[in-house]
Design a protein around this motif. Structure first.
Motif, PDB file in Angstrom:
ATOM      1  N   PRO A 106       0.812  -1.222   0.000  1.00 24.07           N
ATOM      2  CA  PRO A 106       0.000   0.000   0.000  1.00 24.07           C
ATOM      3  C   PRO A 106       0.846   1.275   0.000  1.00 24.07           C
ATOM      4  O   PRO A 106       0.451   2.290  -0.598  1.00 24.07           O
ATOM      5  N   GLY A 107       2.008   1.233   0.658  1.00 28.37           N
ATOM      6  CA  GLY A 107       2.892   2.396   0.627  1.00 28.37           C
ATOM      7  C   GLY A 107       3.399   2.687  -0.764  1.00 28.37           C
ATOM      8  O   GLY A 107       3.542   3.859  -1.173  1.00 28.37           O
ATOM      9  N   VAL A 108       3.673   1.629  -1.533  1.00 21.04           N
ATOM     10  CA  VAL A 108       4.066   1.821  -2.931  1.00 21.04           C
ATOM     11  C   VAL A 108       2.940   2.490  -3.703  1.00 21.04           C
ATOM     12  O   VAL A 108       3.165   3.393  -4.521  1.00 21.04           O
ATOM     13  N   GLU A 128      -5.554 -13.348  -0.362  1.00 20.80           N
ATOM     14  CA  GLU A 128      -5.028 -12.030  -0.015  1.00 20.80           C
ATOM     15  C   GLU A 128      -5.929 -10.896  -0.485  1.00 20.80           C
ATOM     16  O   GLU A 128      -5.688  -9.735  -0.154  1.00 20.80           O
ATOM     17  N   ILE A 129      -6.956 -11.228  -1.280  1.00 17.23           N
ATOM     18  CA  ILE A 129      -7.843 -10.165  -1.776  1.00 17.23           C
ATOM     19  C   ILE A 129      -8.636  -9.584  -0.622  1.00 17.23           C
ATOM     20  O   ILE A 129      -9.232 -10.295   0.184  1.00 17.23           O
ATOM     21  N   GLY A 130      -8.656  -8.309  -0.535  1.00 21.40           N
ATOM     22  CA  GLY A 130      -9.347  -7.576   0.518  1.00 21.40           C
ATOM     23  C   GLY A 130      -8.874  -6.136   0.517  1.00 21.40           C
ATOM     24  O   GLY A 130      -7.952  -5.780  -0.232  1.00 21.40           O
ATOM     25  N   PHE A 131      -9.470  -5.324   1.332  1.00 22.90           N
ATOM     26  CA  PHE A 131      -9.114  -3.902   1.339  1.00 22.90           C
ATOM     27  C   PHE A 131      -7.891  -3.685   2.238  1.00 22.90           C
ATOM     28  O   PHE A 131      -7.914  -3.993   3.426  1.00 22.90           O
ATOM     29  N   HIS A 132      -6.831  -3.173   1.647  1.00 18.74           N
ATOM     30  CA  HIS A 132      -5.603  -2.867   2.387  1.00 18.74           C
ATOM     31  C   HIS A 132      -5.407  -1.347   2.311  1.00 18.74           C
ATOM     32  O   HIS A 132      -4.922  -0.824   1.311  1.00 18.74           O
ATOM     33  N   GLY A 134       4.789   3.388   4.822  1.00 18.56           N
ATOM     34  CA  GLY A 134       5.242   2.044   5.149  1.00 18.56           C
ATOM     35  C   GLY A 134       6.096   1.337   4.132  1.00 18.56           C
ATOM     36  O   GLY A 134       6.428   0.159   4.309  1.00 18.56           O
ATOM     37  N   SER A 135       6.504   2.017   3.055  1.00 18.43           N
ATOM     38  CA  SER A 135       7.326   1.350   2.053  1.00 18.43           C
ATOM     39  C   SER A 135       8.805   1.665   2.256  1.00 18.43           C
ATOM     40  O   SER A 135       9.180   2.828   2.425  1.00 18.43           O
ATOM     41  N   PRO A 136       9.675   0.664   2.203  1.00 19.57           N
ATOM     42  CA  PRO A 136      11.128   0.899   2.325  1.00 19.57           C
ATOM     43  C   PRO A 136      11.809   1.097   0.984  1.00 19.57           C
ATOM     44  O   PRO A 136      13.028   1.102   0.914  1.00 19.57           O
ATOM     45  N   CYS A 176      -2.583  -2.329  -5.311  1.00 22.30           N
ATOM     46  CA  CYS A 176      -1.946  -2.335  -3.986  1.00 22.30           C
ATOM     47  C   CYS A 176      -2.951  -2.360  -2.851  1.00 22.30           C
ATOM     48  O   CYS A 176      -2.679  -2.950  -1.787  1.00 22.30           O
ATOM     49  N   CYS A 177      -4.093  -1.730  -3.032  1.00 24.24           N
ATOM     50  CA  CYS A 177      -5.062  -1.618  -1.942  1.00 24.24           C
ATOM     51  C   CYS A 177      -6.121  -2.711  -1.943  1.00 24.24           C
ATOM     52  O   CYS A 177      -6.904  -2.814  -1.004  1.00 24.24           O
ATOM     53  N   SER A 178      -6.164  -3.506  -3.011  1.00 30.24           N
ATOM     54  CA  SER A 178      -7.178  -4.554  -3.098  1.00 30.24           C
ATOM     55  C   SER A 178      -6.628  -5.940  -2.821  1.00 30.24           C
ATOM     56  O   SER A 178      -7.394  -6.898  -2.747  1.00 30.24           O
ATOM     57  N   GLY A 179      -5.307  -6.051  -2.704  1.00 26.46           N
ATOM     58  CA  GLY A 179      -4.707  -7.364  -2.540  1.00 26.46           C
ATOM     59  C   GLY A 179      -4.565  -8.124  -3.842  1.00 26.46           C
ATOM     60  O   GLY A 179      -4.226  -9.315  -3.849  1.00 26.46           O
TER      61      GLY A 179
END
Length: 618
Positions: A121-123, A299-303, A370-372, A405-408
């Motif tokens: 999600p940070g990306v 992994e699908i879901g709201f992130h 949150g992305s490195p 990124c936000c949906s998984g």
């Protein structure tokens, strides 16, 4: 010539004019600075309406303004054209492949909670911000100049930086902290804070960007960037592709046919068909499996993209890794200068300071979410311009990245389209960057260009060797008699001690450390030697000596020269002395030249490469 890499969108005559002008600039000539840079130097960043409005206005601009035909900045260019489809497929696939490869690399150490709820999600947040930033930059320039043939700068994840942060910081901290669940969270936090510091350094460097650009020969800038294309985008990716040759080779050469030979299917994006072919081959050969898709669907879901300040608890721990953070920030800043130069060579002259500031700010935003992984403008601007892309490709890439990124969806996409299927696009861009640099470089400077490619190869070889040793340590090896032998490493493959075992290993790591800066130094010295400007060659040798004395090049950490890196086998004084002696040699030749014993530039004999180039042109 319509499909030639790096020249499109402005017509053959304009392309020849740009190419001819570029060959004369920044190659040891005393040319005046770009008008845009002079203006920026006197005004700082300038006001928002000037964002991205570099030099290069055409003579029709004043006429358009006089007639009152100037459009509002937000609609100065169409938001989507046919060429944006190809550009979108290339940019989105490139970023998707990079993001998925980076995630796979960390999957053995970090839990899915960190990867899918924090990093990815940070990306998405930083990708959307950066794409919008450069779309606005292009719209403002179009509004000021009246041009509608601009291509906004491509933007995305810093691929070499991703590998450097993953292996040199995140995985290094994970192993050092005991490879426990708590170690995984600590490693992620340190990586995020390091990324934040990297972004700050890039933003601080933005005001002096034009001065760096004016001081460094263009061939040196483009050559060091080409080293990234050859070593990381092409060679490193090809290494991964070779594990699935039946799946990956045909799509890659399909891509080559489309982009180099102009063999395309009518009304179909040239970058989409190779990806679809690769996916079909992956499923036909059993490399892609339905079970993987079923698992990935979980992994699908709201992130949600949520700012997270928890990593900044580890701010003090980042100091141990400043040797990676600072050189990488410097090289990213230099990379932005190089990309902007390539964009200018293709006809799009953007504001350098705001481009550097945008890269740094996007990286800071990535860390806050949150992305490195750092963000940057992408090499290969001429490739996207040759596709006919303008600004829609970037907007679409930013929006689609957020959705993924936000949906998984990243996990199912990776299962359906394995990273090896998307990698041919990365490989092609690696080749295209080298082609652009060669087209611009005068034939007499080709030796300098070749020298610039070498340090990047050392960096890739160093990482490949470290990964091999780490794999042996973790899994052992198969003996000649077929039995499995477990192995235990006395030292960490990614630590300093591993590279001090033998002199060749020490030299391998030293020549790869800070490789972008090393490429620039070597290429600059060679350019000025070829042009018989030995005083300037000496200057660059002494700059290299200063950099070596504090670990910016040939060192694994940054340190004060009088303190040293803390290792008894450090070679920083050896490299410092080597560059000082080289600079002294150039100064002696310069003095002999002043005394008339060495001919000036105008009297030296043409190189064999120049003669070959002339004979071919005839």
């Amino acid at each position: 010539r319509a499909h030639r890499i790096g020249v499109a969108g402005r017509g053959g005559a304009m392309a020849d004019e740009e190419s001819g002008r570029a060959r004369d600039e920044h190659n040891g000539e005393e040319d005046p600075e770009d008008d845009d840079d002079v203006e920026l130097a006197s005004q700082g960043f300038g006001s928002c309406p000037d964002l991205g409005a570099g030099g290069g206005e055409s003579s029709s601009d004043d006429e358009s303004e006089a007639l009152g035909m100037r459009r509002p900045w937000y609609s100065a260019m169409p938001y989507f054209v046919a060429g944006d489809i190809d550009g979108f497929v290339a940019l989105f696939s490139n970023n998707l492949a990079c993001m998925l490869s980076g995630s796979q690399m960390l999957a053995a150490a970090l839990p899915k909670e960190i990867i899918y709820d924090k990093i990815i999600p940070g990306v998405g947040a930083s990708m959307l911000f950066g794409c919008v930033w450069y779309v606005v930059q292009a719209q403002l320039k179009a509004s000021k100049t009246g041009r509608t043939d601009l291509t906004c700068l491509p933007f995305g994840i810093n691929t070499p930086g991703l590998f450097a942060f993953n292996s040199g910081i995140i995985l290094a901290v994970y192993h050092a902290e005991g490879e426990s669940p708590d170690a995984a969270w600590t490693a992620w936090k340190v990586g995020v804070v390091a990324n934040f510091v990297q972004g700050l350094v890039e933003m601080i460097l933005a005001p002096i960007g034009p001065y760096i650009s004016g001081a460094v020969p263009m061939v040196a800038l483009l050559g060091s960037l080409a080293s990234v294309g050859l070593a990381w985008l092409f060679t490193n990716t090809l290494q991964a592709e070779a594990t699935w040759p039946a799946v990956t080779f045909a799509p890659f050469f399909f891509f080559v046919c489309a982009m180099f030979a102009d063999i395309k299917v009518p009304k179909m994006p040239s970058t989409l068909l190779p990806v679809l072919l690769g996916a079909a081959l992956a499923w036909a050969t059993g490399k892609a499996k339905s079970s993987d898709v079923s698992t990935a669907m979980n992994e699908i879901g709201f992130h949600m993209m949520t700012p997270d300040l928890a990593p900044f608890e580890q701010f003090g721990a980042v100091m141990s890794y400043m040797g990676i953070v600072v050189p990488l920030a410097l090289t990213v800043a230099i990379g932005t200068i190089q990309v902007r130069q390539m964009a200018e060579n293709a006809g799009d002259n953007y504001n350098l300071q705001w481009s550097m500031f945008g890269d740094g700010l996007s990286t800071v935003i990535a860390s806050l979410f949150g992305s490195p992984w750092g963000m940057t403008v992408y090499i290969g601007h001429g490739t996207f311009k040759a596709m006919g892309a303008k600004i829609g490709y970037a907007l679409a890439s930013g929006l689609c990245t957020v959705v993924v990124c936000c949906s998984g969806l990243a996990a199912p996409i990776l299962a359906i389209f394995p990273a090896q299927v998307l990698n041919p696009i990365i490989m092609f861009i690696g080749i295209a960057v080298n082609i652009e640099a060669l087209e611009i470089a005068p034939a007499r400077h080709w030796p300098a260009f070749l020298m610039a490619l070498v340090p990047g190869t050392f960096d890739w070889a160093h990482e490949a060797a470290a990964n091999l040793a780490a794999a042996v340590c973790a899994k052992g090896f198969i003996a000649p008699n077929g039995t499995h032998v477990s192995a235990a490493c006395a030292v960490s493959p990614h630590g300093e001690a591993a590279w001090e075992l033998t002199p060749p290993l020490q030299g391998l790591r030293a020549l790869g450390s800070g490789y972008l800066l090393t490429s620039i130094y070597w290429a600059s010295m060679t350019i000025y030697v070829i042009d018989h400007r030995f005083g300037k060659a000496a200057f660059w040798a002494f700059v290299a000596a200063l950099s070596a004395s504090c670990g910016l090049v040939h060192g694994s950490t940054v340190f004060a020269p009088w303190e040293g890196p803390g290792s008894s086998k450090s070679m920083h004084w050896d490299f410092t002395l080597a560059y000082v002696l080289t600079g002294g040699l150039f100064l002696v030749i310069h003095l002999l030249q002043t005394a008339g014993f060495v001919p000036p530039k105008s009297h030296h004999k043409p190189l064999a490469t120049d003669q070959v180039a002339v004979s071919k042109s005839k």
